[in-house]
Design a protein around this motif. Structure first.
Motif, PDB file in Angstrom:
ATOM      1  N   LEU A 144      90.733   4.833  15.512  1.00 47.76           N
ATOM      2  CA  LEU A 144      90.050   3.621  15.963  1.00 47.76           C
ATOM      3  C   LEU A 144      90.635   2.430  15.203  1.00 47.76           C
ATOM      4  N   VAL A 145      90.813   1.326  15.900  1.00 48.45           N
ATOM      5  CA  VAL A 145      91.297   0.103  15.244  1.00 48.45           C
ATOM      6  C   VAL A 145      90.239  -0.972  15.410  1.00 48.45           C
ATOM      7  N   ASP A 146      89.734  -1.482  14.286  1.00 53.23           N
ATOM      8  CA  ASP A 146      88.757  -2.575  14.357  1.00 53.23           C
ATOM      9  C   ASP A 146      89.534  -3.887  14.426  1.00 53.23           C
ATOM     10  N   PHE A 147      89.653  -4.428  15.623  1.00 44.48           N
ATOM     11  CA  PHE A 147      90.441  -5.660  15.809  1.00 44.48           C
ATOM     12  C   PHE A 147      89.527  -6.839  16.106  1.00 44.48           C
ATOM     13  N   ASP A 148      88.293  -6.754  15.621  1.00 47.02           N
ATOM     14  CA  ASP A 148      87.317  -7.836  15.767  1.00 47.02           C
ATOM     15  C   ASP A 148      86.924  -8.299  14.369  1.00 47.02           C
ATOM     16  N   PRO A 149      87.172  -9.587  14.044  1.00 43.34           N
ATOM     17  CA  PRO A 149      86.850 -10.072  12.696  1.00 43.34           C
ATOM     18  C   PRO A 149      85.377  -9.882  12.316  1.00 43.34           C
ATOM     19  N   GLN A 150      84.494  -9.690  13.291  1.00 44.49           N
ATOM     20  CA  GLN A 150      83.094  -9.425  12.948  1.00 44.49           C
ATOM     21  C   GLN A 150      82.945  -8.125  12.150  1.00 44.49           C
ATOM     22  N   GLY A 151      83.899  -7.211  12.333  1.00 44.15           N
ATOM     23  CA  GLY A 151      83.912  -5.982  11.520  1.00 44.15           C
ATOM     24  C   GLY A 151      82.777  -5.017  11.809  1.00 44.15           C
ATOM     25  N   ASN A 152      82.194  -5.083  12.992  1.00 37.75           N
ATOM     26  CA  ASN A 152      81.042  -4.206  13.278  1.00 37.75           C
ATOM     27  C   ASN A 152      81.424  -2.734  13.283  1.00 37.75           C
ATOM     28  N   LEU A 153      82.600  -2.428  13.776  1.00 43.16           N
ATOM     29  CA  LEU A 153      83.036  -1.028  13.816  1.00 43.16           C
ATOM     30  C   LEU A 153      83.253  -0.511  12.390  1.00 43.16           C
ATOM     31  N   THR A 154      83.907  -1.328  11.578  1.00 42.16           N
ATOM     32  CA  THR A 154      84.132  -0.990  10.169  1.00 42.16           C
ATOM     33  C   THR A 154      82.795  -0.676   9.496  1.00 42.16           C
ATOM     34  N   GLN A 155      81.814  -1.565   9.733  1.00 47.30           N
ATOM     35  CA  GLN A 155      80.512  -1.396   9.082  1.00 47.30           C
ATOM     36  C   GLN A 155      79.736  -0.211   9.653  1.00 47.30           C
ATOM     37  N   ALA A 156      79.841  -0.003  10.958  1.00 44.14           N
ATOM     38  CA  ALA A 156      79.122   1.122  11.568  1.00 44.14           C
ATOM     39  C   ALA A 156      79.609   2.453  10.996  1.00 44.14           C
ATOM     40  N   LEU A 157      80.849   2.473  10.507  1.00 43.09           N
ATOM     41  CA  LEU A 157      81.375   3.689   9.908  1.00 43.09           C
ATOM     42  C   LEU A 157      81.095   3.753   8.413  1.00 43.09           C
ATOM     43  N   GLY A 158      80.307   2.794   7.924  1.00 39.21           N
ATOM     44  CA  GLY A 158      79.878   2.839   6.524  1.00 39.21           C
ATOM     45  C   GLY A 158      80.896   2.260   5.553  1.00 39.21           C
ATOM     46  N   LEU A 159      81.955   1.619   6.070  1.00 36.68           N
ATOM     47  CA  LEU A 159      82.943   1.014   5.175  1.00 36.68           C
ATOM     48  C   LEU A 159      82.537  -0.425   4.893  1.00 36.68           C
ATOM     49  N   ARG A 160      82.794  -0.882   3.659  1.00 32.84           N
ATOM     50  CA  ARG A 160      82.440  -2.259   3.319  1.00 32.84           C
ATOM     51  C   ARG A 160      83.715  -3.075   3.222  1.00 32.84           C
ATOM     52  N   PRO A 161      83.892  -4.038   4.150  1.00 30.45           N
ATOM     53  CA  PRO A 161      85.150  -4.786   4.194  1.00 30.45           C
ATOM     54  C   PRO A 161      85.551  -5.363   2.837  1.00 30.45           C
ATOM     55  N   GLY A 162      84.575  -5.818   2.045  1.00 25.70           N
ATOM     56  CA  GLY A 162      84.884  -6.424   0.753  1.00 25.70           C
ATOM     57  C   GLY A 162      85.518  -5.444  -0.230  1.00 25.70           C
ATOM     58  N   ASP A 163      85.293  -4.138  -0.021  1.00 22.09           N
ATOM     59  CA  ASP A 163      85.811  -3.131  -0.958  1.00 22.09           C
ATOM     60  C   ASP A 163      87.223  -2.657  -0.604  1.00 22.09           C
ATOM     61  N   LEU A 164      87.766  -3.135   0.507  1.00 22.12           N
ATOM     62  CA  LEU A 164      89.000  -2.530   1.012  1.00 22.12           C
ATOM     63  C   LEU A 164      90.230  -3.340   0.613  1.00 22.12           C
ATOM     64  N   ASP A 165      91.228  -2.660   0.055  1.00 20.61           N
ATOM     65  CA  ASP A 165      92.482  -3.350  -0.273  1.00 20.61           C
ATOM     66  C   ASP A 165      93.348  -3.533   0.964  1.00 20.61           C
ATOM     67  N   HIS A 166      93.279  -2.550   1.868  1.00 26.60           N
ATOM     68  CA  HIS A 166      94.163  -2.599   3.034  1.00 26.60           C
ATOM     69  C   HIS A 166      93.334  -2.634   4.307  1.00 26.60           C
ATOM     70  N   THR A 167      93.619  -3.604   5.143  1.00 29.64           N
ATOM     71  CA  THR A 167      92.932  -3.733   6.435  1.00 29.64           C
ATOM     72  C   THR A 167      93.983  -4.093   7.471  1.00 29.64           C
ATOM     73  N   VAL A 168      93.541  -4.197   8.711  1.00 31.59           N
ATOM     74  CA  VAL A 168      94.485  -4.614   9.750  1.00 31.59           C
ATOM     75  C   VAL A 168      94.978  -6.030   9.437  1.00 31.59           C
ATOM     76  N   TYR A 169      94.139  -6.839   8.806  1.00 33.68           N
ATOM     77  CA  TYR A 169      94.584  -8.200   8.485  1.00 33.68           C
ATOM     78  C   TYR A 169      95.671  -8.197   7.412  1.00 33.68           C
ATOM     79  N   SER A 170      95.503  -7.389   6.358  1.00 34.27           N
ATOM     80  CA  SER A 170      96.551  -7.373   5.326  1.00 34.27           C
ATOM     81  C   SER A 170      97.862  -6.860   5.915  1.00 34.27           C
ATOM     82  N   ALA A 171      97.763  -5.946   6.886  1.00 33.95           N
ATOM     83  CA  ALA A 171      98.987  -5.451   7.538  1.00 33.95           C
ATOM     84  C   ALA A 171      99.653  -6.550   8.371  1.00 33.95           C
ATOM     85  N   ILE A 172      98.835  -7.385   9.020  1.00 34.36           N
ATOM     86  CA  ILE A 172      99.410  -8.505   9.789  1.00 34.36           C
ATOM     87  C   ILE A 172     100.115  -9.469   8.835  1.00 34.36           C
ATOM     88  N   LYS A 173      99.453  -9.798   7.729  1.00 23.54           N
ATOM     89  CA  LYS A 173     100.040 -10.729   6.744  1.00 23.54           C
ATOM     90  C   LYS A 173     101.406 -10.220   6.286  1.00 23.54           C
TER      91      LYS A 173
END
Ligand SMILES: Nc1ncnc2c1ncn2[C@@H]1O[C@H](COP(=O)(O)OP(=O)(O)OP(=O)(O)O)[C@@H](O)[C@H]1O
Ligand SMILES: [Mg+2]
Length: 263
Positions: A36-65
């Motif tokens: 699954l790829v969470d490509f919505d900045p709202q991050g609802n999919l990320t959160q629904a899976l129990g992941l906390r965006p603030g704790d993550l070093d690598h996200t789809v955004y860091s990969a884009i950067k």
């Protein structure tokens, strides 16, 4: 090559994230290797899976950067395994910044496609959750995708947004950005057959769109189990495995597997 399915429609709250998660879980239950790829900045999919965006070093955004300075994919660093038996690439709210950053990038529409390319051999199906607008992020999802699933909330006001995404699919094909983009189907969501108005909306949607594009037989009923499952960070298939909605997502997965495009 994995099948890459964008779950998209430019209207908020139609069940895109819920469908990405639970269709993914139902496909994984059928033995498919699912990302699954969470490509919505709202991050609802990320959160629904129990992941906390603030704790993550690598996200789809860091990969884009990273990609925008190197044109090299490091997206696999962001892959997280989940107890639901599927993998996810999380996002953070910073993905909002990508709107402006992509606007000036070379080949801006192809960034997600290029990021995902090295992951194709590891998965059978990649599902992309998108945001409820038509902009550069959604265009990236529609370029990366081989197919699209369109969740349509069973109410009259929602049909306009389906017409809009069908036009966008035509543009993707005609512009050459994605000449072979397939419409897997329209999925009716939040169906409540107890009300006349809702039954009419379902019949209208089947009639209005069914002659142009596939409309899935499976329909997703409105159920309080859906928000409950998300609040407890579980898929519906785990939270309420015998429930109607879990059953409907399993039936949808069957239809999606039957609709496999020719290799
Ligand atoms: N079948 C359903 N029954 C009841 N509630 C649902 C159902 N599907 C989704 N919901 C709820 O409706 C809300 C919107 O669903 P969801 O987040 O999946 O929509 P979305 O299209 O991803 O929204 P957005 O456009 O904001 O990303 C959520 O609170 C979700 O829990
Ligand atoms: Mg969503």
């Amino acid at each position: 090559m994995a099948r890459v399915i964008a779950v998209a429609v430019p209207k908020g709250g139609t069940g895109k994230t819920t469908t990405t998660l639970n269709l993914g879980a139902a496909l994984a239950e059928r033995g498919q290797r699912v990302l699954l790829v969470d490509f919505d900045p709202q991050g609802n999919l990320t959160q629904a899976l129990g992941l906390r965006p603030g704790d993550l070093d690598h996200t789809v955004y860091s990969a884009i950067k990273h990609f925008l300075t190197s044109y090299e994919s490091r997206l696999e660093q962001a892959v997280q395994q989940t107890p639901a038996g599927l993998d996810v690439i999380p996002t953070s709210a910073r993905l909002n910044l990508a709107n402006d950053e992509l606007a000036v990038a070379i080949q801006r529409e192809f960034v997600l496609q290029k990021l995902l390319a090295p992951l194709h051999e590891r998965y059978d199906i990649i599902l992309i959750d998108t945001l409820p607008y038509l902009g550069v992020l959604v265009v990236n999802a529609l370029v990366a995708a081989t197919e699209i699933v369109i969740p349509l909330q069973a109410e009259y006001l929602a049909t306009e947004s389906v017409s809009l995404i069908l036009e966008q699919v035509q543009l993707m094909r005609r512009s050459g950005l994605n000449p072979n983009l397939l419409i897997t189907g329209i999925l009716l969501t939040m169906v409540d057959q107890r009300t006349v108005i809702n039954r009419e909306a379902v019949a209208y949607a089947r009639k209005a769109f069914g002659s142009q594009v596939p409309v899935f037989q499976a329909m997703i009923k409105r159920s309080v189990r859906v928000p409950e499952s998300q609040a407890s960070h579980q898929t519906l298939l785990r939270y309420d495995p015998q429930g109607d909605v879990a059953g409907a997502y399993r039936a949808l997965a069957e239809e999606v597997l039957r609709a496999a495009p020719p290799k």
